[in-house]
Design an enzyme around this catalytic site. Structure first.
Site, short mmCIF file in Angstrom:
data_model
loop_
_atom_site.label_atom_id
_atom_site.label_comp_id
_atom_site.label_asym_id
_atom_site.label_seq_id
_atom_site.Cartn_x
_atom_site.Cartn_y
_atom_site.Cartn_z
N TYR A 148 0.85 -1.20 0.00
CA TYR A 148 0.00 0.00 0.00
C TYR A 148 0.88 1.24 0.00
O TYR A 148 0.71 2.15 -0.81
CB TYR A 148 -0.91 -0.01 1.23
N1 NDP Z 1 -9.29 7.62 5.96
C1 NDP Z 1 -8.10 8.01 6.39
O1 NDP Z 1 -7.87 8.22 7.59
C2 NDP Z 1 -6.99 8.20 5.41
C3 NDP Z 1 -7.25 8.17 4.05
N2 NDP Z 1 -6.22 8.36 3.16
C4 NDP Z 1 -6.52 8.37 1.72
O2 NDP Z 1 -7.61 9.26 1.49
C5 NDP Z 1 -8.47 8.72 0.46
C6 NDP Z 1 -9.89 8.57 1.02
O3 NDP Z 1 -9.82 7.75 2.18
P1 NDP Z 1 -11.12 6.89 2.58
O4 NDP Z 1 -12.34 7.67 2.30
O5 NDP Z 1 -10.88 6.33 3.94
O6 NDP Z 1 -11.03 5.73 1.50
P2 NDP Z 1 -11.87 4.37 1.37
O7 NDP Z 1 -11.10 3.25 2.00
O8 NDP Z 1 -13.27 4.63 1.78
O9 NDP Z 1 -11.79 4.14 -0.22
C7 NDP Z 1 -12.39 5.08 -1.08
C8 NDP Z 1 -13.09 4.34 -2.15
O10 NDP Z 1 -12.15 3.68 -3.00
C9 NDP Z 1 -12.89 2.73 -3.71
N3 NDP Z 1 -12.05 1.66 -4.24
C10 NDP Z 1 -11.29 0.80 -3.54
N4 NDP Z 1 -10.70 -0.07 -4.39
C11 NDP Z 1 -11.13 0.25 -5.64
C12 NDP Z 1 -10.90 -0.29 -6.92
N5 NDP Z 1 -10.11 -1.36 -7.09
N6 NDP Z 1 -11.51 0.29 -7.98
C13 NDP Z 1 -12.32 1.36 -7.82
N7 NDP Z 1 -12.58 1.92 -6.61
C14 NDP Z 1 -11.99 1.35 -5.55
C15 NDP Z 1 -13.93 2.17 -2.75
O11 NDP Z 1 -15.10 1.99 -3.51
P3 NDP Z 1 -16.39 1.17 -3.03
O12 NDP Z 1 -16.58 1.50 -1.58
O13 NDP Z 1 -17.46 1.74 -3.92
O14 NDP Z 1 -16.11 -0.31 -3.26
C16 NDP Z 1 -14.03 3.24 -1.66
O15 NDP Z 1 -15.31 3.76 -1.49
C17 NDP Z 1 -7.84 7.41 0.04
O16 NDP Z 1 -7.03 7.60 -1.11
C18 NDP Z 1 -6.98 7.03 1.23
O17 NDP Z 1 -5.89 6.18 0.87
C19 NDP Z 1 -4.93 8.55 3.57
C20 NDP Z 1 -4.63 8.57 4.91
C21 NDP Z 1 -5.64 8.44 5.93
N1 LIG Z 2 -8.12 3.63 1.22
C1 LIG Z 2 -7.86 3.90 2.51
N2 LIG Z 2 -6.63 4.33 2.87
C2 LIG Z 2 -6.39 4.58 4.18
C3 LIG Z 2 -7.37 4.41 5.14
C4 LIG Z 2 -8.65 3.99 4.72
O1 LIG Z 2 -9.58 3.84 5.53
N3 LIG Z 2 -8.84 3.74 3.41
N4 LIG Z 2 -7.13 4.67 6.46
C5 LIG Z 2 -5.94 5.01 6.86
C6 LIG Z 2 -5.80 5.18 8.35
O2 LIG Z 2 -6.39 6.39 8.75
C7 LIG Z 2 -4.42 5.21 8.91
O3 LIG Z 2 -3.82 6.38 8.43
C8 LIG Z 2 -4.51 5.21 10.45
O4 LIG Z 2 -5.47 4.34 10.89
C9 LIG Z 2 -4.79 5.18 5.94
N5 LIG Z 2 -5.16 4.97 4.55
#
Ligand code: NDP
Ligand SMILES: Nc1nc2c(c(=O)[nH]1)N=C([C@H](O)[C@@H](O)CO)CN2
Length: 236
Positions: A148
């Site tokens: 990742y």
């Molecule tokens: N949440 C956090 O604390 C953090 C988030 N981030 C980054 O911020 C962004 C948003 O985070 P968050 O909202 O938690 O993300 P999610 O884990 O909710 O993922 C966002 C969406 O990505 C879609 N997805 C996953 N795999 C695929 C695929 N193979 N093809 C198409 N769509 C796909 C999912 O679609 P579906 O649900 O429709 O299947 C999901 O709704 C991400 O890029 C994440 O890596 C970074 C650090 C911390």
């Molecule tokens: N696709 C995602 N990426 C990440 C997620 C997630 O929920 N979906 N969450 C994190 C976490 O917040 C991590 O930063 C600490 O728990 C990171 N990326």
């Protein structure tokens, strides 16, 4: 006669951060196209508010190319592309290569091909942006999610290359969050441990990503940068 505003594309907007940013852009009257992989009730809310929702699975090249073809059937212009879709996978023993490939595809191949194939849609707009949502972990590595983290580091690097290649018509930037929002299943111990990793020690919620996106969309003199939105995690 002035044209209606071109839509913004957000990938992976069926839940959490992507859904929040989609709703905030609709609040501002911004035409919107979103991709989703899983049908969820929140998508009906976006549709009722006028967003175009396109199904997409970026885990394979074929899935990415099929999405691009679908997108081009619906619009000839884009104001911005926000690459938010992401798979937060651990590599399960015996399935490492599959997980690695899936994450490279969703975090690198999809932004790469969509940026290249949709460049001309962005260049129809006076001001155009690409925003890559990466992860603060890319700057330091991750023992728990090696693949990742590597794929997010690759997305950070794509930001630099596309910013150089697409200037001056298109700005290309990244937003690199640390913890933004927990999952419902995250227990108290995990939450406490995670909150202690940053200097500010809070779970900020998705609005901090929308604020960062709004800044990048509105600022005509920022490209090739990565906004660190990590609560001072690098200070601990
Ligand atoms: N949440 C956090 O604390 C953090 C988030 N981030 C980054 O911020 C962004 C948003 O985070 P968050 O909202 O938690 O993300 P999610 O884990 O909710 O993922 C966002 C969406 O990505 C879609 N997805 C996953 N795999 C695929 C695929 N193979 N093809 C198409 N769509 C796909 C999912 O679609 P579906 O649900 O429709 O299947 C999901 O709704 C991400 O890029 C994440 O890596 C970074 C650090 C911390
Ligand atoms: N696709 C995602 N990426 C990440 C997620 C997630 O929920 N979906 N969450 C994190 C976490 O917040 C991590 O930063 C600490 O728990 C990171 N990326």
């Amino acid at each position: 006669m002035s044209q209606s505003p071109a839509p913004i594309l957000i990938t992976g907007a069926s839940q959490r951060v992507g859904l929040h940013c989609a709703r905030r852009l609709l609040d501002e009257g911004q035409p919107l196209i979103v991709s989703y992989r899983t049908e969820r009730p929140a998508l009906d809310d976006l549709r009722q508010r006028g967003a175009l929702t396109l199904a997409a699975d970026f885990s394979s090249e074929a899935g990415v190319l099929a999405f691009i073809d679908q997108l081009k059937q619906h619009t000839e212009r884009l104001r911005a592309i926000v690459h938010n879709a992401s798979d937060w996978l651990r590599e399960e023993p015996g399935h490492e290569a599959e997980a690695f490939t899936r994450m490279v595809n969703v975090h690198m191949l999809a932004p790469y091909l969509i940026n290249l194939r949709c460049r001309e849609l962005l260049e129809h707009c006076e001001l155009a942006d690409i925003v890559h949502i990466t992860d603060d972990v890319a700057r330091r590595g991750s023992a728990n999610r090696v693949a990742y983290c590597a794929s997010k580091a690759g997305l950070e690097n794509l930001t630099l290359s596309f910013a150089a290649q697409f200037a001056p018509r298109i700005k290309v930037n990244a937003i690199a969050p640390a913890l933004v929002m927990f999952h419902e299943h995250d227990d108290a111990a995990y939450r406490e441990k995670t909150l202690a990793k940053s200097a500010l020690g809070i779970e900020p919620g998705a609005e901090v990503i929308y604020q960062s996106l709004r800044y990048l969309l509105d600022n005509p003199y920022v490209t090739g940068t990565s906004l660190c939105v990590n609560g001072g995690r690098h200070l601990k």
